[in-house]
Design a protein around this motif. Structure first.
Motif, PDB file in Angstrom:
ATOM      1  N   ALA A 358       0.857  -1.195   0.000  1.00  0.00           N
ATOM      2  CA  ALA A 358       0.000   0.000   0.000  1.00  0.00           C
ATOM      3  C   ALA A 358       0.887   1.237   0.000  1.00  0.00           C
ATOM      4  O   ALA A 358       1.846   1.327   0.771  1.00  0.00           O
ATOM      5  CB  ALA A 358      -0.918  -0.001   1.216  1.00  0.00           C
ATOM      6  N   TRP A 359       0.573   2.172  -0.877  1.00  0.00           N
ATOM      7  CA  TRP A 359       1.320   3.429  -0.894  1.00  0.00           C
ATOM      8  C   TRP A 359       0.432   4.524  -1.497  1.00  0.00           C
ATOM      9  O   TRP A 359      -0.610   4.248  -2.089  1.00  0.00           O
ATOM     10  CB  TRP A 359       2.633   3.302  -1.660  1.00  0.00           C
ATOM     11  CG  TRP A 359       2.498   3.148  -3.150  1.00  0.00           C
ATOM     12  CD1 TRP A 359       2.551   4.122  -4.090  1.00  0.00           C
ATOM     13  CD2 TRP A 359       2.292   1.912  -3.875  1.00  0.00           C
ATOM     14  NE1 TRP A 359       2.399   3.602  -5.351  1.00  0.00           N
ATOM     15  CE2 TRP A 359       2.251   2.255  -5.255  1.00  0.00           C
ATOM     16  CE3 TRP A 359       2.167   0.585  -3.505  1.00  0.00           C
ATOM     17  CZ2 TRP A 359       2.058   1.296  -6.239  1.00  0.00           C
ATOM     18  CZ3 TRP A 359       1.971  -0.369  -4.482  1.00  0.00           C
ATOM     19  CH2 TRP A 359       1.923  -0.013  -5.832  1.00  0.00           C
ATOM     20  N   ARG A 360       0.889   5.743  -1.306  1.00  0.00           N
ATOM     21  CA  ARG A 360       0.180   6.893  -1.841  1.00  0.00           C
ATOM     22  C   ARG A 360       0.979   7.495  -2.977  1.00  0.00           C
ATOM     23  O   ARG A 360       2.179   7.744  -2.841  1.00  0.00           O
ATOM     24  CB  ARG A 360      -0.049   7.929  -0.737  1.00  0.00           C
ATOM     25  CG  ARG A 360      -0.740   9.203  -1.214  1.00  0.00           C
ATOM     26  CD  ARG A 360      -0.990  10.153  -0.058  1.00  0.00           C
ATOM     27  NE  ARG A 360      -1.589  11.410  -0.499  1.00  0.00           N
ATOM     28  CZ  ARG A 360      -1.960  12.394   0.304  1.00  0.00           C
ATOM     29  NH1 ARG A 360      -1.790  12.265   1.614  1.00  0.00           N
ATOM     30  NH2 ARG A 360      -2.490  13.504  -0.182  1.00  0.00           N
ATOM     31  N   LEU A 365      -4.662   6.396  -3.888  1.00  0.00           N
ATOM     32  CA  LEU A 365      -4.263   5.305  -3.009  1.00  0.00           C
ATOM     33  C   LEU A 365      -3.999   4.085  -3.879  1.00  0.00           C
ATOM     34  O   LEU A 365      -4.853   3.670  -4.669  1.00  0.00           O
ATOM     35  CB  LEU A 365      -5.373   5.001  -2.000  1.00  0.00           C
ATOM     36  CG  LEU A 365      -5.183   3.732  -1.154  1.00  0.00           C
ATOM     37  CD1 LEU A 365      -3.955   3.847  -0.264  1.00  0.00           C
ATOM     38  CD2 LEU A 365      -6.428   3.448  -0.319  1.00  0.00           C
ATOM     39  N   LYS A 366      -2.807   3.509  -3.754  1.00  0.00           N
ATOM     40  CA  LYS A 366      -2.413   2.357  -4.548  1.00  0.00           C
ATOM     41  C   LYS A 366      -2.348   1.128  -3.658  1.00  0.00           C
ATOM     42  O   LYS A 366      -1.690   1.140  -2.606  1.00  0.00           O
ATOM     43  CB  LYS A 366      -1.044   2.588  -5.198  1.00  0.00           C
ATOM     44  CG  LYS A 366      -0.968   3.797  -6.122  1.00  0.00           C
ATOM     45  CD  LYS A 366      -1.628   3.527  -7.456  1.00  0.00           C
ATOM     46  CE  LYS A 366      -1.385   4.686  -8.430  1.00  0.00           C
ATOM     47  NZ  LYS A 366      -1.959   4.418  -9.761  1.00  0.00           N
ATOM     48  N   LEU A 367      -3.014   0.060  -4.084  1.00  0.00           N
ATOM     49  CA  LEU A 367      -2.976  -1.224  -3.386  1.00  0.00           C
ATOM     50  C   LEU A 367      -2.587  -2.285  -4.402  1.00  0.00           C
ATOM     51  O   LEU A 367      -3.277  -2.472  -5.417  1.00  0.00           O
ATOM     52  CB  LEU A 367      -4.340  -1.555  -2.777  1.00  0.00           C
ATOM     53  CG  LEU A 367      -4.894  -0.567  -1.737  1.00  0.00           C
ATOM     54  CD1 LEU A 367      -6.305  -0.936  -1.352  1.00  0.00           C
ATOM     55  CD2 LEU A 367      -3.999  -0.535  -0.505  1.00  0.00           C
ATOM     56  N   ALA A 426      -0.162 -10.118 -10.428  1.00  0.00           N
ATOM     57  CA  ALA A 426      -0.301  -8.905  -9.619  1.00  0.00           C
ATOM     58  C   ALA A 426      -1.557  -8.175 -10.042  1.00  0.00           C
ATOM     59  O   ALA A 426      -1.879  -8.102 -11.234  1.00  0.00           O
ATOM     60  CB  ALA A 426       0.918  -7.996  -9.790  1.00  0.00           C
ATOM     61  N   VAL A 427      -2.277  -7.657  -9.051  1.00  0.00           N
ATOM     62  CA  VAL A 427      -3.466  -6.841  -9.292  1.00  0.00           C
ATOM     63  C   VAL A 427      -3.244  -5.500  -8.594  1.00  0.00           C
ATOM     64  O   VAL A 427      -2.962  -5.463  -7.392  1.00  0.00           O
ATOM     65  CB  VAL A 427      -4.746  -7.513  -8.761  1.00  0.00           C
ATOM     66  CG1 VAL A 427      -5.937  -6.577  -8.918  1.00  0.00           C
ATOM     67  CG2 VAL A 427      -5.005  -8.824  -9.489  1.00  0.00           C
TER      68      VAL A 427
END
Length: 445
Positions: A358-360, A365-367, A426-427
């Motif tokens: 998880a990162w910004r 917001l990226k998951l 990967a998703v």
């Protein structure tokens, strides 16, 4: 009632988007007419200068320039109006083309009428109307241009041109007709191609919207089915809870540690089933209270991963949260279930190892969920998010990513899937922070 209003909103959204596509196509067509009118202005100025100055043919320059000034003023007004307003109706396109026909008729009346070789520019107006306008508008343009042509043959004065066809290419009339034909052909090719591209793009966008409407209708049906099933499961789950409570108080179970341990496990799983049913009803707006929860990004993600780890038989779970500076947000059970669906799919493909990052990134917001399974089939990557697309070869599979893609799209986000070079898949789930951020007033409450 809130569940019904959300369903209606979902069903109305594609219709509104389809209307926007139609307005965008009409606006682009109007812009093409404005561009074509500027070309006509340049062409008229050039023709008047060449004919009057180069060949010495007498023309009523004052009146012709007045008509040209009116056309320029109308085009400037059109450009200013349609720069800000996007909704363009058939009637507005029709009136715009009538102005072009009137301007052409006035200039032809002042420069020879039917003896002017540029009389064939009427065909350009007719063909453009056939492409841009509705049937009644096109036939009206045909009738008006025909009437103008007939009127010019009666009331206009012939242009003083040498009309001797035996002079061949040296005849100014023949040269004018050739130039008129070349202009008509070039403008038709350029603008009809552009208009056709607009129409194809609009049709493609409408096809996507129809597909989206069908998918969202499918989701609505699934939601109603899940809500009904949750209602039906409530009674037997409550009965089982009472029976297990009675068993726990019976001497046979209290004196047997093994049976008591199994009974405890049964009650734990039953509690989880009741929690799932409550979550379904909560998402449908049929439970008391609000389904949205005010929290922060890190608190939500950390709690979700702890809950998911404790309720799934995952061997190794890697969780990396790189979000710096916590942010007040509002999450609901729908988004929670969406993330869990991605994790569940990864767990089914790779029971031994699952990873969540998880990162910004900017305002998103990226998951990212990765696994070490067999990866996605090429057909699945080409049609990501379509229902019943799955590599697990089981009936009813493929709905997880279908729901994930549609929930993300509703929030203005995206879902991307890929296969890794080292194996696995990967998703990547991207969500705009504006869709989940809490208002400042709410965060202070």
């Amino acid at each position: 009632m809130s569940g019904n209003s959300e369903i209606l909103a979902v069903l109305k959204e594609p219709a509104a988007a389809a209307a926007n596509v139609g307005r965008a196509a009409g606006h682009q067509n109007m812009q093409h007419l404005i561009q074509l009118r500027w070309i006509a202005v340049v062409g008229q100025v050039t023709t008047i200068a060449v004919v009057a100055g180069g060949f010495g043919i007498q023309l009523p320059l004052v009146y012709m320039l007045e008509v040209l000034a009116c056309l320029i003023a109308f085009n400037i007004a059109s450009q200013l109006r349609w720069h800000e307003k996007w909704a363009v109706t058939n009637g507005e396109l029709f009136l715009s083309m009538l102005v072009d026909v009137a301007s052409l008729t006035a200039q032809l009346y002042l420069s020879g009428g039917t003896s002017n070789p540029f009389i064939f520019l009427y065909l350009l107006q007719v063909i453009l109307s056939a492409v841009l306008l509705e049937a009644w508008s096109t036939w009206t343009i045909v009738a008006i241009t025909s009437a103008c042509l007939a009127g010019l043959a009666v009331v206009s004065k012939p242009l003083a041109l040498p009309l001797f066809h035996e002079r061949g290419y040296f005849s100014l009339y023949i040269q004018g007709m050739l130039i008129c034909f070349a202009i008509n052909a070039a403008l038709l090719v350029v603008f009809i191609t552009r208009i056709s591209d607009n129409m194809r793009a609009a049709d493609a966008q409408l096809a996507k919207l129809r597909q989206r409407a069908a998918e969202e209708e499918h989701i609505v049906r699934m939601g109603l089915l899940a809500s009904g099933a949750a209602h039906e499961l409530g009674t037997p789950l409550a009965t089982l809870s009472v029976i297990l409570g009675d068993w726990r108080r019976m001497p046979e179970f209290r004196s047997n540690p093994e049976l008591l341990e199994e009974l405890t496990e049964m009650q734990t799983q039953l509690a989880r089933c009741k929690s799932i049913v409550s979550g379904i009803l909560l998402s449908a707006g049929e439970a008391r209270g609000e389904s949205s929860v005010k929290t922060t990004i890190n608190t939500f993600l950390d709690g979700l991963m702890a809950e998911w780890r404790g309720s799934r038989p995952v061997v190794e779970l890697e969780y990396e949260n790189r979000i710096e500076g916590d942010l007040p947000v509002v999450f609901d059970s729908t988004l929670k279930q969406t993330i869990c669906n991605v994790l569940d799919n990864a767990l089914e493909a790779s029971p031994a190892w699952v990873r969540l990052e998880a990162w910004r990134e900017a305002d998103e917001l990226k998951l990212r969920v990765t696994d070490r399974g067999p990866g996605f089939l090429p057909a699945m990557l080409a049609h990501l998010g379509k229902p019943y697309q799955s590599s697990k070869d089981k009936p009813g599979r493929g709905l997880g990513l279908f729901l994930v893609v549609n929930v993300a799209r509703t929030m203005g986000g995206t879902v991307a899937a890929s296969n890794l070079e080292q194996g696995g898949a990967a998703v990547l789930l991207s969500l705009p922070l504006a869709a989940i951020a809490a208002d400042e007033e709410e965060s202070h409450e």
